[in-house]
Write an enzyme that holds these catalytic residues in place. Sequence first.
Site, PDB file in Angstrom:
ATOM      1  N   HIS A 120       0.840  -1.204   0.000  1.00  0.00           N
ATOM      2  CA  HIS A 120       0.000   0.000   0.000  1.00  0.00           C
ATOM      3  C   HIS A 120       0.872   1.250   0.000  1.00  0.00           C
ATOM      4  CE1 HIS A 120      -2.898   2.914   1.967  1.00  0.00           C
ATOM      5  NE2 HIS A 120      -3.616   2.426   0.977  1.00  0.00           N
ATOM      6  N   SER A 144      -5.890  -0.819  -6.435  1.00  0.00           N
ATOM      7  CA  SER A 144      -6.261  -1.188  -5.071  1.00  0.00           C
ATOM      8  C   SER A 144      -7.187  -2.394  -5.105  1.00  0.00           C
ATOM      9  CB  SER A 144      -6.918  -0.007  -4.344  1.00  0.00           C
ATOM     10  OG  SER A 144      -8.132   0.347  -4.955  1.00  0.00           O
ATOM     11  N   ASP A 177      -5.808  14.775  -5.588  1.00  0.00           N
ATOM     12  CA  ASP A 177      -5.700  13.315  -5.492  1.00  0.00           C
ATOM     13  C   ASP A 177      -7.085  12.778  -5.158  1.00  0.00           C
ATOM     14  OD1 ASP A 177      -5.152  10.690  -4.796  1.00  0.00           O
ATOM     15  OD2 ASP A 177      -3.785  11.176  -3.164  1.00  0.00           O
ATOM     16  N   ALA A 179      -9.986   9.290  -5.329  1.00  0.00           N
ATOM     17  CA  ALA A 179     -10.394   7.932  -5.678  1.00  0.00           C
ATOM     18  C   ALA A 179     -11.381   8.018  -6.838  1.00  0.00           C
ATOM     19  CB  ALA A 179     -11.055   7.253  -4.485  1.00  0.00           C
ATOM     20  N   LYS A 227     -18.868   7.106 -15.836  1.00  0.00           N
ATOM     21  CA  LYS A 227     -17.658   7.909 -16.044  1.00  0.00           C
ATOM     22  C   LYS A 227     -16.546   7.473 -15.077  1.00  0.00           C
ATOM     23  CE  LYS A 227     -20.372  11.835 -17.684  1.00  0.00           C
ATOM     24  NZ  LYS A 227     -20.757  13.246 -17.464  1.00  0.00           N
ATOM     25  N   GLY A 309      -7.975  20.664  -4.570  1.00  0.00           N
ATOM     26  CA  GLY A 309      -6.977  20.298  -3.581  1.00  0.00           C
ATOM     27  C   GLY A 309      -6.668  21.373  -2.559  1.00  0.00           C
TER      28      GLY A 309
END
Length: 352
Positions: A120, A144, A177, A179, A227, A309
Site C-alpha cells: 500500500h 487497489s 488526489d 479515488a 464515467k 486540492g
Amino acid sequence: MTQLITLSSNQLHDLIWKKLTAAGLPKEQAIETANHLLYSDESGIHSHGVMRVEYYAERITKKGVTLLPKIHIEKTSPSTAIIHGDNGFGHFVVNQAIPDIIHMGKSAGIAMVGISKTSHVGTMGYYLEKIAKAGLIGIAMCQSDPMVIPFGGTENYFGTNPIGFGLPYNDDTVVFDMATTVQAWGKILDARSKNISIPDSWAVDSDGNPTTDPYKVSGLLPIAGPKGYGLMMLVDVLSGVLLGLPFGKHVSSMYTDLSQGRDLGMAFIVIDPNKFIGLERFKQSISIMLNELHSIKPNSKTDKVLYPGELSVIKRKQSQEKGIQIPKDIIDYLQSEAIHFDRYDHKTNFAK
C-alpha cells in the site's frame, strides 16, 4: 461518537515511527512512513493517516512486506522505466523512486514510470507535491483491492483506483488526489474509527442496497456512474496490466493473507514545462488561473471558490498551528506496549 485527542505534529510523528519500528520496520523506513502519514493527517486525509498504523504493524510482523527490499530501476527507453519494489513497504519504495522519476522527466521531457510490486502506497498527493516542487507536472495512479461494483453490475471487480495530479505555480504547488469511487475505502475505515455513519451515496450492503452503516459496506460505488467506472479501468490498465501485474478482481486484498506480498502497481507520468512554454511562463499562467478561480462569486453554500486540492492545503496549515485531532483509541494503541491485535489477517476485502 468517539472521543478525539489533539496532538502536535511532532507528537504524532514520534508515536507513528516508534510503533512501526517496534513492529520491525527499519528506522529509516519508519521515519519516512511517519512523514507520509503525518502529511495525510495534517491535510485532513485521515483515511490514509495514523489510523493505518495498526494494520501496517500487523503486516510487518507477519512478514507480508520485504523489510530490506532490493529496489532497482529497469530503463526500457529514455522516457520509460519500471522500478521494481520487491514488495517493500510502499511509502518507502515510492519515495525512493521519486528522484529517478524527476530525473527522467527533466531529461526526456515526458516520461512514464511504473512501480512494480509494492505494498500500500498511501496518499499519492505526498509524491505529487515533490514532483511539482521540482518544477514538473505530475500525474499518478495506482491499483487497489477489488471493492467496487461496476456500473450496472452486482459483484465487485475494480478497486478504488485513485488518480491525481500535481502542478507548480509561482507561490507553491497544486495537488489533487482522488479515488475513482464516491469515497475511498479509507473513508469507511475512518468512519468506523470515529463510530459515525456514512452518506448513503458511498456504498451498498450485501443485498445491494445503499447503506449508512460503515460496518455493513459490501461494495463501493464509482463516481458519476459510468464515467468513474471508465476512469478506474484506465487506472488499472496503466498501473497493472501494463506492468504485467494482477488486475481487476485478481488484485490481492489488503486483508486476505498478511504474510504474503501484495504485488501492487503504480504509474507516474511526468511532463517538463520547459520542453513546452517554459517553466516560468507555465507557473505564471497557473497562478493567474488560481487567482481567477478565487475571484469567482461563490454560491450560497460556500464562502470562497477554492482550486482543486486547496482545502487540504488549508487544513494542513491549521493542523500545524493548532494540532491534529485523532480518535482516542488510536492514540491509546500507539502509546501501548501492544504491536497489534490480530484484527485484520484473513478478513474479507471489507475487513469483516
